[in-house]
Design an enzyme around this catalytic site. Structure first.
Site, PDB file in Angstrom:
ATOM      1  N   GLU A  65     -79.464  41.690   2.983  1.00  0.00           N
ATOM      2  CA  GLU A  65     -80.705  41.710   2.207  1.00  0.00           C
ATOM      3  C   GLU A  65     -80.703  42.839   1.171  1.00  0.00           C
ATOM      4  O   GLU A  65     -81.200  42.676   0.054  1.00  0.00           O
ATOM      5  CB  GLU A  65     -81.902  41.870   3.158  1.00  0.00           C
ATOM      6  CG  GLU A  65     -82.138  40.694   4.086  1.00  0.00           C
ATOM      7  CD  GLU A  65     -81.236  40.705   5.318  1.00  0.00           C
ATOM      8  OE1 GLU A  65     -81.282  39.740   6.083  1.00  0.00           O
ATOM      9  OE2 GLU A  65     -80.466  41.689   5.505  1.00  0.00           O
ATOM     10  N   GLU A 346     -70.029  36.976  -4.294  1.00  0.00           N
ATOM     11  CA  GLU A 346     -69.546  38.349  -4.466  1.00  0.00           C
ATOM     12  C   GLU A 346     -68.075  38.365  -4.898  1.00  0.00           C
ATOM     13  O   GLU A 346     -67.750  38.976  -5.918  1.00  0.00           O
ATOM     14  CB  GLU A 346     -69.774  39.153  -3.183  1.00  0.00           C
ATOM     15  CG  GLU A 346     -71.247  39.431  -2.925  1.00  0.00           C
ATOM     16  CD  GLU A 346     -71.482  40.192  -1.643  1.00  0.00           C
ATOM     17  OE1 GLU A 346     -70.533  40.327  -0.832  1.00  0.00           O
ATOM     18  OE2 GLU A 346     -72.616  40.644  -1.424  1.00  0.00           O
TER      19      GLU A 346
END
Length: 434
Positions: A65, A346
């Site tokens: 998060e 990512e």
């Protein structure tokens, strides 16, 4: 009555909560001051950093998060440079990541959801706005914020396949809690539909897309990649596999694949367990296989190149993107075991081709986009891992195409932070905006 029953349950659990978290604090290096923050006791020297400025409190429970909310933090600071950003976490690993984010003015541990603890923390921080990342909806925290006139917004909201049936079963409890939230910024139309079904007021629910798409795109050139490899003791002339965010049950599969492939080509493996405290356990696995390894925290600087066939075992936080950038191929963990996967974007954001397993239900939309773009390869099961890695290592042109496709995907799918801010700015009175 609902909140009274909730409070009674929470207090009944106190004999379990306090010893467990005190043990975690001592084991994982959290200070006693950090433990005190869980009860709303925030040190005065920390609060002095806010210096009476307008403040936004962002809560991101752990690493995933915290990483996801970074684009929003950047956009918040850009639009409201005079505001102070307070970022709270519930885990030590999340806190370590938070401390490295330049836009954050103050890092805290989130208070336990006792009324006295959340009330004390909210009085001390005095935020003008509370932002909650994904699904961390604590009833007393939300109630206390509403009673103080502090708007709250859920950002990057999602309701997973696994949790949705449970939420539906207890919707009579969740509906009053969701009514305390000022706005819901959900990732997808399906997430929006699900949170309305649980009890969120439909007029407050918006589809703002996934903040995890808003990663900065940075193709890594040969010179930069070589410099990173030298920094981490990876010898010249070897292919590099990075296995990121791996879980128990996956490291065995990754190590088995590496053991086979290192017999066939000059190869290095960067192995990054999702929870760095498991590094000793993973190191024991490597010893059992007879594979030499170096622990990241013990790596000298400058470091002499390790022999080909060596594993770099990562026990630190905050360097994962660098390990993705230096790789020829990336395997993203949480996907060979039924964990739900991790963020494929990512490695894609640094131009790395991505390999992942069948269990990606927490990232279903991202998985579909990566596969459609040709930026990644999904395995049917763990038995296919070695073969797929071998195939890609032998095909540099295909790796380059996959990496380029990932960069193009990120360029197309950005903008979620701006959409979130459009909704958030409506909650901030015009006179309070920078």
């Amino acid at each position: 009555m609902l909140y009274v029953l909730y409070d009674i349950l929470f207090y009944l659990l106190t004999p379990l909560i306090i010893p467990y978290h005190l043990y975690r604090s001592l084991k994982r290096g959290r200070s006693l001051a950090g433990f005190g923050e869980r009860f709303g006791f925030i040190p005065a020297d920390k609060l002095s950093r806010l210096a009476g400025a307008r403040t936004v409190w962002i809560h991101a429970v752990s690493v995933g998060e915290t990483m996801a909310v970074r684009p929003l933090l950047k956009e918040l600071k850009r639009r409201h440079p005079a505001w102070r950003l307070v970022l709270s976490n519930g885990t030590e690993t999340g806190q370590r990541i938070a401390r490295g984010i330049a836009e954050v003015d103050l890092c805290l541990y989130v208070p336990f959801d006792y009324r006295f603890a959340v009330g004390r923390a909210l009085r001390a921080v005095a935020p003008s706005l509370v932002i909650i990342v994904e699904t961390e909806l604590w009833p007393n925290f939300l109630l206390a914020a509403r009673r103080r006139g502090i708007p709250t917004v859920l950002v990057n909201g999602r309701i997973s396949d696994r949790s949705f049936p449970r939420y539906r079963r207890f919707c009579r409890f969740f509906a009053p809690v969701l009514a305390e939230v000022s706005a819901f910024c959900m990732q997808t139309e399906e997430d929006a539909r699900r949170i309305v079904a649980i009890g969120a007021p439909p007029a407050r629910v918006h589809v703002a897309r996934n903040l995890k798409y808003d990663l900065p795109v940075a193709e890594v050139g040969p010179a930069e990649r070589q410099q990173l490899r030298q920094t981490y003791a990876i010898p010249a002339g070897v292919s590099v596999i990075t296995a990121g965010s791996t879980h128990p049950g996956e490291e065995e599969q990754v190590v088995a694949a590496f053991a086979r492939l290192r017999q066939e080509r000059p190869l290095a493996l960067v192995l990054v367990p999702r929870h760095p405290e498991r590094a000793a356990e993973v190191g024991e696995l490597l010893r059992q296989w007879g594979i030499p390894f170096i622990v990241r925290s013990r790596l000298a600087s400058p470091a002499a190149p390790a022999p080909p066939g060596t594993v770099l075992l990562v026990d630190t936080i905050g360097e994962l993107m660098k390990f993705y950038a230096l790789a020829d191929v990336v395997f993203v963990g949480g996907s060979l075991v039924d964990t739900g996967g991790h963020n494929l974007l990512e490695p894609a954001s640094v131009g790395a081709p991505v390999v992942f397993g069948p269990h990606m239900h927490n990232f279903r939309e991202i998985t579909a986009l990566v596969l459609e773009a040709g930026a990644g390869s999904q395995l049917a099961d763990s038995a296919a891992l070695a073969g797929e890695l071998d195939r890609l290592l032998a095909a540099p042109a295909q790796r380059q195409r996959m990496g380029g496709a990932g960069l193009q995907l990120l360029a197309r799918c950005g903008g979620a932070a701006a959409r979130h801010l459009e909704i958030i700015d409506r909650l901030i009175p015009a006179g309070e905006r920078s």
